[in-house]
Write a protein that holds these residues in place. Structure first.
Motif, mmCIF file in Angstrom:
data_model
loop_
_atom_site.group_PDB
_atom_site.id
_atom_site.type_symbol
_atom_site.label_atom_id
_atom_site.label_comp_id
_atom_site.label_asym_id
_atom_site.label_seq_id
_atom_site.Cartn_x
_atom_site.Cartn_y
_atom_site.Cartn_z
ATOM 1 N N SER A 1 -1.889 3.630 -4.997
ATOM 2 C CA SER A 1 -0.818 3.936 -4.054
ATOM 3 C C SER A 1 -1.408 3.872 -2.647
ATOM 4 N N ARG B 1 4.206 5.656 -5.346
ATOM 5 C CA ARG B 1 4.877 6.955 -5.377
ATOM 6 C C ARG B 1 6.180 6.952 -4.608
ATOM 7 N N ARG C 1 9.831 9.607 -3.616
ATOM 8 C CA ARG C 1 10.153 11.010 -3.336
ATOM 9 C C ARG C 1 10.398 11.772 -4.620
ATOM 10 N N LYS D 1 19.677 -0.539 -2.857
ATOM 11 C CA LYS D 1 18.508 0.028 -2.179
ATOM 12 C C LYS D 1 17.486 -1.071 -1.917
HETATM 13 C C1 BTN Z 1 11.311 6.546 -2.308
HETATM 14 O O1 BTN Z 1 12.127 5.640 -2.343
HETATM 15 O O2 BTN Z 1 11.458 7.605 -2.958
HETATM 16 C C2 BTN Z 1 10.095 6.406 -1.421
HETATM 17 C C3 BTN Z 1 9.298 5.184 -1.813
HETATM 18 C C4 BTN Z 1 8.077 4.971 -0.942
HETATM 19 C C5 BTN Z 1 7.246 3.808 -1.437
HETATM 20 C C6 BTN Z 1 6.112 3.463 -0.523
HETATM 21 S S1 BTN Z 1 5.326 1.963 -0.984
HETATM 22 C C7 BTN Z 1 4.026 2.268 0.112
HETATM 23 C C8 BTN Z 1 3.710 3.746 0.004
HETATM 24 N N1 BTN Z 1 2.817 4.002 -1.101
HETATM 25 C C9 BTN Z 1 3.384 4.749 -2.049
HETATM 26 O O3 BTN Z 1 2.828 5.086 -3.112
HETATM 27 N N2 BTN Z 1 4.641 5.042 -1.726
HETATM 28 C C10 BTN Z 1 4.992 4.479 -0.422
#
Ligand code: BTN
Length: 265
Positions: free
Chosen positions: A27, A55, A57, A122
């Protein structure tokens, strides 16, 4: 990909030295948090072609297939208190809408608080995290954005095919991922310039981009689901909701669904 992005960046971009590109990581938010704790500078950007444990929310995962999406995190070290960054997720939404519009000519909308949408699908999600100094001021802020860029419907698993979209699907033409990524990096730099000095203007633009305002919503917190009507977004980015008995609440957390979107009817 790294070279293509560098070629798309304007000479005004100041954080080129602190741009890191990985083919794969678990991530970008988690990696960048580690780098922040090891002293990485303000403006560090980490971009990955794919994430094995992206990751989202509320403890969810974020699907991060290689070759099609943009998974980017930026590290900011603003000299302020956490209270002064209440609008950080909203600001990111606005500057990422600007970036997408600049790169492809179409402006997404925002579903409060952290989803970029096009049509009813989305397109992107935002995930932010703060680290504090011993005195309580902000040490670092990690802002992660995942944008579905070049996916076709078949790139999404069946359970997401009714609700997920990409820039390519919205435009119905190929999209230059490097151009979008460069625009996002420039957007982050502009956001950093404005974040603490132009909060009112940023939230004014957020209200214009936000499709949640004026809609019936459901609010899920733990086991409880409540229904209401979204009236506004306040000066800190919280959603002002009117409930059926007439009372108003400002909502800061929980899952807000908009009637008519993502399967909520
Ligand atoms: C969501 O839609 O709940 C939030 C998603 C966020 C994704 C981005 S991708 C780059 C960064 N690294 C992660 O693990 N998550 C964020």
């Amino acid at each position: 990909m790294k070279q293509e992005i560098l070629m798309n960046l304007s000479p005004q971009y100041l954080w080129g030295e602190a741009f890191h590109y990985l083919e794969e990581t678990d991530s970008t938010n988690v990696r960048l948090e580690q780098m922040a704790k090891e002293g990485a500078p303000h403006g560090t950007v980490l971009l990955a072609d794919r994430q094995s444990a992206g990751r989202g929310r509320l403890g969810r995962s974020f699907l991060s297939k290689g070759g099609v999406g943009i998974y980017m995190s930026v590290l900011l070290r603003p000299n302020c208190t956490p209270m002064e960054l209440m609008h950080l997720t909203c600001a990111t939404g606005v500057y990422m809408c600007d970036a997408v519009e600049k790169a492809v000519g179409l402006r997404p909308q925002i579903k409060w608080t952290n989803d970029l949408v096009m049509g009813k699908r989305k397109l992107a999600g935002i995930l932010t995290k703060l680290g504090l100094k011993p005195g309580g001021r902000v040490d670092w802020a990690i802002v992660g954005v995942g944008i579905n860029c070049c996916q076709t419907l078949q790139d999404f698993p069946p359970e997401l095919q009714a609700t997920a979209g990409s820039l390519r699907m919205a435009l119905q033409e190929p999209v230059d991922r490097a151009k979008v990524a460069a625009a996002m990096m420039e957007g982050f730099q502009k956001m950093d310039e404005d974040l603490l000095s132009r909060q009112a203007e940023i939230l004014k633009q957020y209200r214009l981009d936000c499709i949640t305002i004026g809609q019936d919503i459901s609010l899920v917190r733990g086991e409880e689901t409540r229904y209401g009507h979204a009236l506004d977004v306040d000066e800190e980015g919280a959603l002002v909701v009117r409930f059926p008995d007439g009372h108003l609440e400002t909502v800061n957390s929980g899952e807000v669904s908009v009637r008519g979107m993502y399967g909520y009817v």
